[in-house]
Scaffold this motif. Structure first.
Motif, PDB file in Angstrom:
ATOM      1  N   PRO A 220       0.744  -1.134  -0.025  1.00 25.00           N
ATOM      2  CA  PRO A 220       0.029   0.130  -0.027  1.00 25.00           C
ATOM      3  C   PRO A 220       0.690   1.343   0.040  1.00 25.00           C
ATOM      4  N   GLU A 221       1.977   1.232   0.813  1.00 23.52           N
ATOM      5  CA  GLU A 221       2.872   2.439   0.874  1.00 23.52           C
ATOM      6  C   GLU A 221       3.678   2.779  -0.500  1.00 23.52           C
ATOM      7  N   ARG A 222       3.764   1.778  -1.305  1.00 23.22           N
ATOM      8  CA  ARG A 222       4.226   2.215  -2.814  1.00 23.22           C
ATOM      9  C   ARG A 222       3.240   2.581  -3.614  1.00 23.22           C
ATOM     10  N   LEU A 223       2.054   1.975  -3.518  1.00 23.12           N
ATOM     11  CA  LEU A 223       1.046   2.313  -4.253  1.00 23.12           C
ATOM     12  C   LEU A 223       0.695   3.775  -4.051  1.00 23.12           C
ATOM     13  N   ALA A 224       0.491   4.153  -2.763  1.00 24.75           N
ATOM     14  CA  ALA A 224       0.250   5.400  -2.383  1.00 24.75           C
ATOM     15  C   ALA A 224       1.414   6.446  -2.935  1.00 24.75           C
ATOM     16  N   THR A 225       2.572   6.026  -2.660  1.00 25.24           N
ATOM     17  CA  THR A 225       3.432   7.033  -3.206  1.00 25.24           C
ATOM     18  C   THR A 225       3.514   7.349  -4.777  1.00 25.24           C
ATOM     19  N   ALA A 226       3.061   6.320  -5.310  1.00 21.64           N
ATOM     20  CA  ALA A 226       3.207   6.397  -6.892  1.00 21.64           C
ATOM     21  C   ALA A 226       1.987   7.149  -7.173  1.00 21.64           C
ATOM     22  N   ALA A 227       0.931   7.057  -6.619  1.00 22.75           N
ATOM     23  CA  ALA A 227      -0.300   7.698  -6.828  1.00 22.75           C
ATOM     24  C   ALA A 227      -0.360   9.305  -6.544  1.00 22.75           C
ATOM     25  N   ASP A 228       0.398   9.496  -5.184  1.00 18.19           N
ATOM     26  CA  ASP A 228       0.594  10.835  -4.671  1.00 18.19           C
ATOM     27  C   ASP A 228       1.795  11.813  -5.620  1.00 18.19           C
ATOM     28  N   ARG A 229       2.956  10.967  -6.008  1.00 16.43           N
ATOM     29  CA  ARG A 229       3.984  11.588  -6.731  1.00 16.43           C
ATOM     30  C   ARG A 229       3.901  11.640  -8.055  1.00 16.43           C
ATOM     31  N   LEU A 230       3.179  10.749  -8.710  1.00 16.28           N
ATOM     32  CA  LEU A 230       2.857  10.870 -10.155  1.00 16.28           C
ATOM     33  C   LEU A 230       1.640  10.781 -10.631  1.00 16.28           C
ATOM     34  N   GLY A 231       0.631  10.559  -9.855  1.00 12.63           N
ATOM     35  CA  GLY A 231      -0.604  10.947 -10.147  1.00 12.63           C
ATOM     36  C   GLY A 231      -1.274   9.813 -10.942  1.00 12.63           C
ATOM     37  N   VAL A 232      -0.808   8.683 -10.883  1.00  9.19           N
ATOM     38  CA  VAL A 232      -1.264   7.254 -11.619  1.00  9.19           C
ATOM     39  C   VAL A 232      -2.268   6.761 -10.813  1.00  9.19           C
ATOM     40  N   GLU A 233      -3.149   5.929 -11.437  1.00 12.16           N
ATOM     41  CA  GLU A 233      -3.912   5.023 -11.026  1.00 12.16           C
ATOM     42  C   GLU A 233      -3.254   3.579 -10.647  1.00 12.16           C
ATOM     43  N   THR A 234      -3.763   2.820  -9.525  1.00 11.53           N
ATOM     44  CA  THR A 234      -3.192   2.038  -8.820  1.00 11.53           C
ATOM     45  C   THR A 234      -4.186   0.556  -8.807  1.00 11.53           C
TER      46      THR A 234
END
Length: 392
Positions: A220-234
């Motif tokens: 979850p923490e990696r997915l949250a980082t990707a969503a927050d930093r890059l604006g991607v869907e997860t």
């Protein structure tokens, strides 16, 4: 000098080793300022890639300061702050002249094993076993870099060490993964793996024109980082069926391109993963192709599957029928560092890419064993441990 060495399967130690020396006219000696751990190092540590010897120095993603040059070095000077591509390339063979640097004919001085395994020997890789040339790695105070004028690049002023270190490997690997997708604008790209390479691949896909980027992982923490930093869907594959989720998110069509940024020790849930892990643990198979299978099955008809996770040998249950009958394009390989690094340094300096957030655990070289433990066990929301030999 001090270095982090491989001592046997699953065993690491920091110890004293001889300092490197210039051996050829194109060599440079670099004082390491930052050296990141990498998921592909785990394959070496855990014994899944051959030809490691006790005492080998690990590490291939690094930057530092030039402290000595061979007589043939023309482009670099003592005192230059440089980032070095992990792939060693001579710059003169046919593959280098066509910018396929990871296939260099001349940079692996120990080609017998890869020729037997793969038919031909690709380029050497720093710190990546005797099958990749037997070069000492970057988890050390100093490192010898062959063909320094070809593989080392001056760092722009103002770019921090803990950001530019990722221009050595994670950034060019991620960029090549997206480049292989042949994006023309508006595509849906799915990325397996939210580690450093996966996140850089996602950012590269955005910059190359993808309309939507979907990142798949279980942490979850990696997915949250990707969503927050890059604006991607997860998608969290531990909670959701990936294939069903991707079909629903793409109106049944599937992603236009799928990027596999995980490699031979891929994790999954369910009986297929248990089967893969049992075979790999018993050395009845060298690689777990879980993510590759999913990418092939998920990709739309006529789409592209780009594979940059490291694989070393043979895989089981490979969905060749799906790839063939869906007319998929499969592209894969070790990254062509020297092709991409200059462009990526320009983008770093311009602020288009900011990978510094990947360096979640900066620490001294003496803490390297613990750094790898945190990284491998994915503790404390670790994305990358970055070792600093000069850190007190």
């Amino acid at each position: 000098m001090r270095a982090l060495c491989w001592e046997g399967v699953g065993k690491l130690a920091v110890r004293d080793v001889p300092e490197p020396r210039v051996r050829a006219e194109g060599d440079i000696i670099v004082k390491v300022r930052a050296s990141s751990v990498c998921g592909s190092d785990l394959h070496l540590i855990n014994g899944f890639l051959p030809a490691m010897r006790a005492g080998d120095i690990l590490g291939h993603e690094f930057m530092g300061e030039v402290v000595e040059t061979g007589p043939g070095v023309r482009r670099l000077r003592v005192g230059d702050r440089v980032v070095v591509g992990s792939v060693v390339a001579c710059g003169g063979c046919w593959y280098c002249r066509t910018e396929q640097f990871s296939l260099c004919d001349n940079s692996n001085p120990q080609p017998v094993m890869p020729e037997k395994l793969w038919g031909h020997s690709p380029a050497g890789i720093l710190g990546y076993s005797h099958a990749a040339g037997g070069y000492s790695g970057s988890h050390a105070e100093y490192i010898r870099v062959p063909f320094g004028d070809i593989g080392a690049f001056k760092v722009p002023d103002g770019v921090p060490d803990d950001a530019v270190v990722f221009a050595s490997d994670a950034m060019p690997t991620g960029w090549m993964a997206a480049d292989f997708c042949g994006l023309s604008g508006g595509e849906v790209v799915a990325v397996w793996g939210a580690g450093g390479v996966g996140q850089m691949a996602a950012r590269a896909a955005q910059l190359l024109g993808a309309g939507r980027v979907i990142v798949i992982d279980r942490l979850p923490e990696r997915l949250a980082t990707a969503a927050d930093r890059l604006g991607v869907e997860t998608i969290n594959y531990a909670e959701t069926d990936v294939l069903e989720a991707l079909r629903e998110m793409t109106a049944g069509r599937g992603p236009d391109a799928c990027i596999e940024a995980v490699g031979m020790e891929a994790h999954d849930v369910g009986p297929a993963y248990a089967y893969d892990k049992a075979k790999q643990s018993a050395r009845l198979s060298t690689d777990r192709p879980t993510s590759v299978r999913q990418a092939i099955m998920a990709c739309r008809k006529g789409g592209t599957v780009s594979i940059v996770g490291v694989y070393g040998g043979l895989v089981d249950k490979f969905p060749l029928g799906a790839a063939m009958n869906k007319a998929l394009v499969l592209r894969m390989g070790q990254m062509h560092a020297q092709r991409y690094i200059p462009m990526l340094l320009d983008r770093l300096a311009a602020g288009e890419i900011d990978p510094g957030y990947l360096a979640t655990h900066p620490m001294s070289l003496e803490e390297g064993v613990r750094g790898y433990e945190i990284f491998e066990k994915k503790q404390d929301a670790c994305l990358r441990s970055v070792l600093h030999p000069a850190m007190a």
